[in-house]
Motif scaffolding. Structure first.
Motif, PDB file in Angstrom:
ATOM      1  N   VAL A 292      -5.050  -6.267   1.058  1.00 39.35           N
ATOM      2  CA  VAL A 292      -3.955  -5.325   1.323  1.00 39.35           C
ATOM      3  C   VAL A 292      -3.109  -5.846   2.490  1.00 39.35           C
ATOM      4  N   ASP A 293      -3.758  -6.327   3.541  1.00 38.97           N
ATOM      5  CA  ASP A 293      -3.019  -6.893   4.676  1.00 38.97           C
ATOM      6  C   ASP A 293      -2.174  -8.086   4.235  1.00 38.97           C
ATOM      7  N   ALA A 294      -2.733  -8.925   3.378  1.00 45.85           N
ATOM      8  CA  ALA A 294      -1.983 -10.080   2.865  1.00 45.85           C
ATOM      9  C   ALA A 294      -0.790  -9.621   2.028  1.00 45.85           C
ATOM     10  N   ALA A 295      -0.949  -8.511   1.303  1.00 47.66           N
ATOM     11  CA  ALA A 295       0.161  -7.985   0.503  1.00 47.66           C
ATOM     12  C   ALA A 295       1.285  -7.496   1.409  1.00 47.66           C
ATOM     13  N   PHE A 296       0.935  -6.873   2.534  1.00 47.20           N
ATOM     14  CA  PHE A 296       1.960  -6.470   3.501  1.00 47.20           C
ATOM     15  C   PHE A 296       2.718  -7.696   4.008  1.00 47.20           C
ATOM     16  N   ALA A 297       1.998  -8.778   4.249  1.00 45.38           N
ATOM     17  CA  ALA A 297       2.647 -10.016   4.702  1.00 45.38           C
ATOM     18  C   ALA A 297       3.587 -10.556   3.627  1.00 45.38           C
ATOM     19  N   ARG A 298       3.195 -10.428   2.349  1.00 45.19           N
ATOM     20  CA  ARG A 298       4.068 -10.884   1.261  1.00 45.19           C
ATOM     21  C   ARG A 298       5.334 -10.021   1.168  1.00 45.19           C
ATOM     22  N   ILE A 299       5.203  -8.733   1.487  1.00 40.84           N
ATOM     23  CA  ILE A 299       6.404  -7.881   1.505  1.00 40.84           C
ATOM     24  C   ILE A 299       7.368  -8.405   2.563  1.00 40.84           C
ATOM     25  N   GLU A 300       6.843  -8.671   3.745  1.00 40.63           N
ATOM     26  CA  GLU A 300       7.687  -9.164   4.838  1.00 40.63           C
ATOM     27  C   GLU A 300       8.306 -10.520   4.499  1.00 40.63           C
ATOM     28  N   ALA A 301       7.568 -11.351   3.764  1.00 41.07           N
ATOM     29  CA  ALA A 301       8.067 -12.679   3.386  1.00 41.07           C
ATOM     30  C   ALA A 301       8.995 -12.623   2.176  1.00 41.07           C
ATOM     31  N   GLY A 302       9.046 -11.463   1.520  1.00 41.57           N
ATOM     32  CA  GLY A 302       9.903 -11.323   0.352  1.00 41.57           C
ATOM     33  C   GLY A 302       9.299 -11.862  -0.933  1.00 41.57           C
ATOM     34  N   THR A 303       7.995 -12.095  -0.940  1.00 40.55           N
ATOM     35  CA  THR A 303       7.344 -12.638  -2.135  1.00 40.55           C
ATOM     36  C   THR A 303       6.447 -11.625  -2.841  1.00 40.55           C
ATOM     37  N   TYR A 304       6.363 -10.411  -2.313  1.00 37.14           N
ATOM     38  CA  TYR A 304       5.515  -9.394  -2.935  1.00 37.14           C
ATOM     39  C   TYR A 304       6.035  -9.090  -4.334  1.00 37.14           C
ATOM     40  N   GLY A 305       5.118  -8.969  -5.275  1.00 38.06           N
ATOM     41  CA  GLY A 305       5.483  -8.626  -6.645  1.00 38.06           C
ATOM     42  C   GLY A 305       5.777  -9.825  -7.520  1.00 38.06           C
TER      43      GLY A 305
END
Length: 118
Positions: A72-85
């Motif tokens: 979940v923490d890594a997913a938050f980082a992907r949101i910030e990086a713009g790569t989530y989803g």
């Protein structure tokens, strides 16, 4: 799934996992305390083996939940990086249904299935 909806879903998942982890750790600590009070002289060896197995199982579940929290923490980082989803293998969008079911998903359904087969 937009970033705000993803953050909300991930916060819900983090809360659910944190509550589960706290409960498991409390139960495991209580079991540890009760086991330390038992004398091995009045316990059957099979009972001790069963208690050991159950403790190891609980510790394994705790480690699994901690791993899910890390995801979940890594997913938050992907949101910030713009790569989530986006699938980390093919770069294609991960479906909203999958992200709703598994908010920390890193791979599309096809690549997740491929990884699980190997």
């Amino acid at each position: 799934m937009n970033a705000d909806a993803a953050r909300q879903r991930l916060e819900e998942e983090r809360l659910r996992l944190s509550e589960s982890l706290a409960s498991l750790e409390t139960d495991t600590e209580a079991q540890k305390d009760s086991l330390s009070e038992l004398s091995t002289y009045d316990e059957h060896q099979a009972d001790i083996g069963t208690e050991t197995f159950e403790r190891e199982k609980d510790l394994s579940i705790i480690e699994s939940v901690r791993g899910e929290l890390d995801a979940v923490d890594a997913a938050f980082a992907r949101i910030e990086a713009g790569t989530y989803g986006s699938c980390e293998m093919c770069g294609k969008p991960i479906g909203d249904e999958r992200l709703d079911a598994v908010p920390a998903a890193r791979f599309c359904v096809e690549h997740q299935a491929e990884l699980e087969r190997t």
